[in-house]
Motif scaffolding. Structure first.
Motif, PDB file in Angstrom:
ATOM      1  N   SER A 120       0.842  -1.191   0.000  1.00 32.60           N
ATOM      2  CA  SER A 120       0.000   0.000   0.000  1.00 32.60           C
ATOM      3  C   SER A 120       0.881   1.245   0.000  1.00 32.60           C
ATOM      4  O   SER A 120       2.046   1.191   0.409  1.00 32.60           O
ATOM      5  CB  SER A 120      -0.880  -0.008   1.243  1.00 32.60           C
ATOM      6  OG  SER A 120      -1.532   1.225   1.374  1.00 32.60           O
ATOM      7  N   THR A 121       0.324   2.347  -0.450  1.00 31.84           N
ATOM      8  CA  THR A 121       1.057   3.608  -0.404  1.00 31.84           C
ATOM      9  C   THR A 121       0.528   4.525   0.689  1.00 31.84           C
ATOM     10  O   THR A 121       0.924   5.683   0.774  1.00 31.84           O
ATOM     11  CB  THR A 121       0.955   4.343  -1.759  1.00 31.84           C
ATOM     12  OG1 THR A 121      -0.419   4.597  -2.032  1.00 31.84           O
ATOM     13  CG2 THR A 121       1.567   3.532  -2.868  1.00 31.84           C
ATOM     14  N   ALA A 122      -0.354   4.002   1.537  1.00 31.83           N
ATOM     15  CA  ALA A 122      -0.942   4.816   2.607  1.00 31.83           C
ATOM     16  C   ALA A 122       0.118   5.179   3.639  1.00 31.83           C
ATOM     17  O   ALA A 122       1.146   4.499   3.780  1.00 31.83           O
ATOM     18  CB  ALA A 122      -2.080   4.055   3.276  1.00 31.83           C
ATOM     19  N   ASP A 123      -0.134   6.270   4.360  1.00 29.30           N
ATOM     20  CA  ASP A 123       0.775   6.686   5.419  1.00 29.30           C
ATOM     21  C   ASP A 123       0.854   5.622   6.499  1.00 29.30           C
ATOM     22  O   ASP A 123      -0.123   4.934   6.787  1.00 29.30           O
ATOM     23  CB  ASP A 123       0.296   7.997   6.057  1.00 29.30           C
ATOM     24  CG  ASP A 123       0.548   9.192   5.160  1.00 29.30           C
ATOM     25  OD1 ASP A 123       1.402   9.086   4.254  1.00 29.30           O
ATOM     26  OD2 ASP A 123      -0.097  10.228   5.369  1.00 29.30           O
ATOM     27  N   ARG A 124       2.009   5.530   7.110  1.00 30.94           N
ATOM     28  CA  ARG A 124       2.168   4.621   8.237  1.00 30.94           C
ATOM     29  C   ARG A 124       1.504   5.227   9.461  1.00 30.94           C
ATOM     30  O   ARG A 124       1.401   6.442   9.580  1.00 30.94           O
ATOM     31  CB  ARG A 124       3.651   4.402   8.505  1.00 30.94           C
ATOM     32  CG  ARG A 124       4.330   3.644   7.383  1.00 30.94           C
ATOM     33  CD  ARG A 124       5.779   3.380   7.731  1.00 30.94           C
ATOM     34  NE  ARG A 124       6.409   2.664   6.641  1.00 30.94           N
ATOM     35  CZ  ARG A 124       7.569   2.998   6.102  1.00 30.94           C
ATOM     36  NH1 ARG A 124       8.231   4.035   6.556  1.00 30.94           N
ATOM     37  NH2 ARG A 124       8.066   2.297   5.114  1.00 30.94           N
ATOM     38  N   PRO A 125       1.058   4.392  10.399  1.00 30.43           N
ATOM     39  CA  PRO A 125       0.462   4.949  11.615  1.00 30.43           C
ATOM     40  C   PRO A 125       1.497   5.762  12.385  1.00 30.43           C
ATOM     41  O   PRO A 125       2.655   5.386  12.478  1.00 30.43           O
ATOM     42  CB  PRO A 125       0.037   3.726  12.409  1.00 30.43           C
ATOM     43  CG  PRO A 125       0.326   2.543  11.585  1.00 30.43           C
ATOM     44  CD  PRO A 125       1.044   2.957  10.362  1.00 30.43           C
ATOM     45  N   ARG A 126       1.064   6.865  12.927  1.00 27.30           N
ATOM     46  CA  ARG A 126       1.956   7.741  13.684  1.00 27.30           C
ATOM     47  C   ARG A 126       1.653   7.620  15.174  1.00 27.30           C
ATOM     48  O   ARG A 126       0.541   7.306  15.575  1.00 27.30           O
ATOM     49  CB  ARG A 126       1.764   9.184  13.242  1.00 27.30           C
ATOM     50  CG  ARG A 126       2.027   9.373  11.764  1.00 27.30           C
ATOM     51  CD  ARG A 126       2.202  10.821  11.436  1.00 27.30           C
ATOM     52  NE  ARG A 126       2.219  11.149  10.034  1.00 27.30           N
ATOM     53  CZ  ARG A 126       3.073  10.724   9.138  1.00 27.30           C
ATOM     54  NH1 ARG A 126       3.990   9.876   9.481  1.00 27.30           N
ATOM     55  NH2 ARG A 126       3.011  11.110   7.900  1.00 27.30           N
ATOM     56  N   SER A 127       2.666   7.919  15.952  1.00 28.76           N
ATOM     57  CA  SER A 127       2.471   7.902  17.392  1.00 28.76           C
ATOM     58  C   SER A 127       1.769   9.182  17.818  1.00 28.76           C
ATOM     59  O   SER A 127       1.736  10.165  17.091  1.00 28.76           O
ATOM     60  CB  SER A 127       3.821   7.787  18.104  1.00 28.76           C
ATOM     61  OG  SER A 127       4.590   8.926  17.813  1.00 28.76           O
ATOM     62  N   GLY A 128       1.229   9.163  18.994  1.00 27.95           N
ATOM     63  CA  GLY A 128       0.568  10.357  19.506  1.00 27.95           C
ATOM     64  C   GLY A 128      -0.877  10.086  19.850  1.00 27.95           C
ATOM     65  O   GLY A 128      -1.483   9.094  19.426  1.00 27.95           O
ATOM     66  N   ARG A 129      -1.403  10.978  20.626  1.00 28.91           N
ATOM     67  CA  ARG A 129      -2.776  10.839  21.080  1.00 28.91           C
ATOM     68  C   ARG A 129      -3.745  11.160  19.942  1.00 28.91           C
ATOM     69  O   ARG A 129      -3.561  12.144  19.234  1.00 28.91           O
ATOM     70  CB  ARG A 129      -3.010  11.794  22.237  1.00 28.91           C
ATOM     71  CG  ARG A 129      -4.343  11.650  22.876  1.00 28.91           C
ATOM     72  CD  ARG A 129      -4.454  12.615  24.035  1.00 28.91           C
ATOM     73  NE  ARG A 129      -5.725  12.452  24.675  1.00 28.91           N
ATOM     74  CZ  ARG A 129      -5.885  12.321  25.966  1.00 28.91           C
ATOM     75  NH1 ARG A 129      -4.850  12.363  26.759  1.00 28.91           N
ATOM     76  NH2 ARG A 129      -7.072  12.179  26.479  1.00 28.91           N
ATOM     77  N   PRO A 130      -4.798  10.360  19.772  1.00 32.32           N
ATOM     78  CA  PRO A 130      -5.765  10.669  18.712  1.00 32.32           C
ATOM     79  C   PRO A 130      -6.556  11.931  19.036  1.00 32.32           C
ATOM     80  O   PRO A 130      -6.762  12.265  20.201  1.00 32.32           O
ATOM     81  CB  PRO A 130      -6.670   9.442  18.682  1.00 32.32           C
ATOM     82  CG  PRO A 130      -6.468   8.768  19.985  1.00 32.32           C
ATOM     83  CD  PRO A 130      -5.103   9.135  20.474  1.00 32.32           C
ATOM     84  N   LYS A 131      -7.000  12.612  18.012  1.00 33.41           N
ATOM     85  CA  LYS A 131      -7.767  13.844  18.207  1.00 33.41           C
ATOM     86  C   LYS A 131      -9.166  13.519  18.723  1.00 33.41           C
ATOM     87  O   LYS A 131      -9.742  12.497  18.384  1.00 33.41           O
ATOM     88  CB  LYS A 131      -7.873  14.609  16.895  1.00 33.41           C
ATOM     89  CG  LYS A 131      -6.553  15.185  16.463  1.00 33.41           C
ATOM     90  CD  LYS A 131      -6.754  16.142  15.326  1.00 33.41           C
ATOM     91  CE  LYS A 131      -5.460  16.741  14.924  1.00 33.41           C
ATOM     92  NZ  LYS A 131      -5.309  18.103  15.285  1.00 33.41           N
ATOM     93  N   VAL A 132      -9.690  14.423  19.535  1.00 37.58           N
ATOM     94  CA  VAL A 132     -11.011  14.242  20.123  1.00 37.58           C
ATOM     95  C   VAL A 132     -12.097  14.605  19.115  1.00 37.58           C
ATOM     96  O   VAL A 132     -13.167  14.001  19.097  1.00 37.58           O
ATOM     97  CB  VAL A 132     -11.146  15.102  21.397  1.00 37.58           C
ATOM     98  CG1 VAL A 132     -12.528  14.992  21.991  1.00 37.58           C
ATOM     99  CG2 VAL A 132     -10.118  14.680  22.411  1.00 37.58           C
ATOM    100  N   THR A 133     -11.822  15.581  18.275  1.00 37.33           N
ATOM    101  CA  THR A 133     -12.811  16.031  17.297  1.00 37.33           C
ATOM    102  C   THR A 133     -12.379  15.629  15.896  1.00 37.33           C
ATOM    103  O   THR A 133     -11.193  15.553  15.590  1.00 37.33           O
ATOM    104  CB  THR A 133     -12.970  17.560  17.349  1.00 37.33           C
ATOM    105  OG1 THR A 133     -11.704  18.165  17.089  1.00 37.33           O
ATOM    106  CG2 THR A 133     -13.483  18.007  18.689  1.00 37.33           C
ATOM    107  N   THR A 134     -13.351  15.387  15.066  1.00 37.08           N
ATOM    108  CA  THR A 134     -13.082  15.071  13.673  1.00 37.08           C
ATOM    109  C   THR A 134     -12.953  16.374  12.888  1.00 37.08           C
ATOM    110  O   THR A 134     -13.380  17.432  13.358  1.00 37.08           O
ATOM    111  CB  THR A 134     -14.239  14.237  13.087  1.00 37.08           C
ATOM    112  OG1 THR A 134     -15.426  15.037  13.108  1.00 37.08           O
ATOM    113  CG2 THR A 134     -14.462  12.965  13.877  1.00 37.08           C
ATOM    114  N   PRO A 135     -12.397  16.333  11.683  1.00 38.68           N
ATOM    115  CA  PRO A 135     -12.340  17.553  10.868  1.00 38.68           C
ATOM    116  C   PRO A 135     -13.722  18.151  10.594  1.00 38.68           C
ATOM    117  O   PRO A 135     -13.879  19.365  10.531  1.00 38.68           O
ATOM    118  CB  PRO A 135     -11.683  17.090   9.570  1.00 38.68           C
ATOM    119  CG  PRO A 135     -10.866  15.917   9.965  1.00 38.68           C
ATOM    120  CD  PRO A 135     -11.631  15.253  11.071  1.00 38.68           C
TER     121      PRO A 135
END
Length: 145
Positions: A48-63
């Motif tokens: 796949s060419t998708a971005d790799r998962p990144r570290s960090g806390r997920p956002k509480v709100t969606t775009p």
């Protein structure tokens, strides 16, 4: 240089599969050759060419919720950040999060005013602590009764 979008990454892989060189594809995409080389390596490893998962806390709100806040708060002049965070999204969001999202869009979140509300006397520059004579007379009558 800007990041390649998902469509550009897929297009780059397609050009390479059609026989293009990494240097030629990089020139067309407007990126460095090493970017295309890393893209090819990622495609070989993951498929796949998708971005790799990144570290960090997920956002509480969606775009979508961020856009809703950006539109809602400037339209409602009496809605504070605290009340909007509690009521508008349907799930709990802290007022600091709402303030940060607004700051991203160049908007400023103000705290609710906790003071004496302006009256016609204060707007005219008169002393707001002065009590009108009618009120003094009424209170004097009440005391006498």
């Amino acid at each position: 240089m800007p990041r390649l979008t998902a469509e550009q990454r897929e297009g780059a892989i397609g050009m390479l599969q059609m026989g293009g060189t990494q240097e030629h594809v990089a020139r067309i995409m407007g990126c460095f050759k090493c970017t295309i080389a890393r893209l090819v390596t990622r495609h070989r490893q993951t498929g796949s060419t998708a971005d790799r998962p990144r570290s960090g806390r997920p956002k509480v709100t969606t775009p979508q919720e961020d856009r809703y806040l950006r539109v809602l708060l400037p339209m409602s002049t009496f809605l504070t950040v605290t009340s909007s965070s509690a009521n508008s999204l349907g799930h709990p969001v802290s007022w600091r999060t709402v303030a940060r999202r607004l700051r991203l869009y160049g908007l400023r979140a103000y705290r609710p005013f906790k003071g004496m509300t302006p009256t016609s006397q204060t707007e005219m520059g008169q002393d707001c602590t002065a009590v009108p004579e009618e009120k003094l007379a009424k209170s004097a009558l009440r005391r006498q009764e």
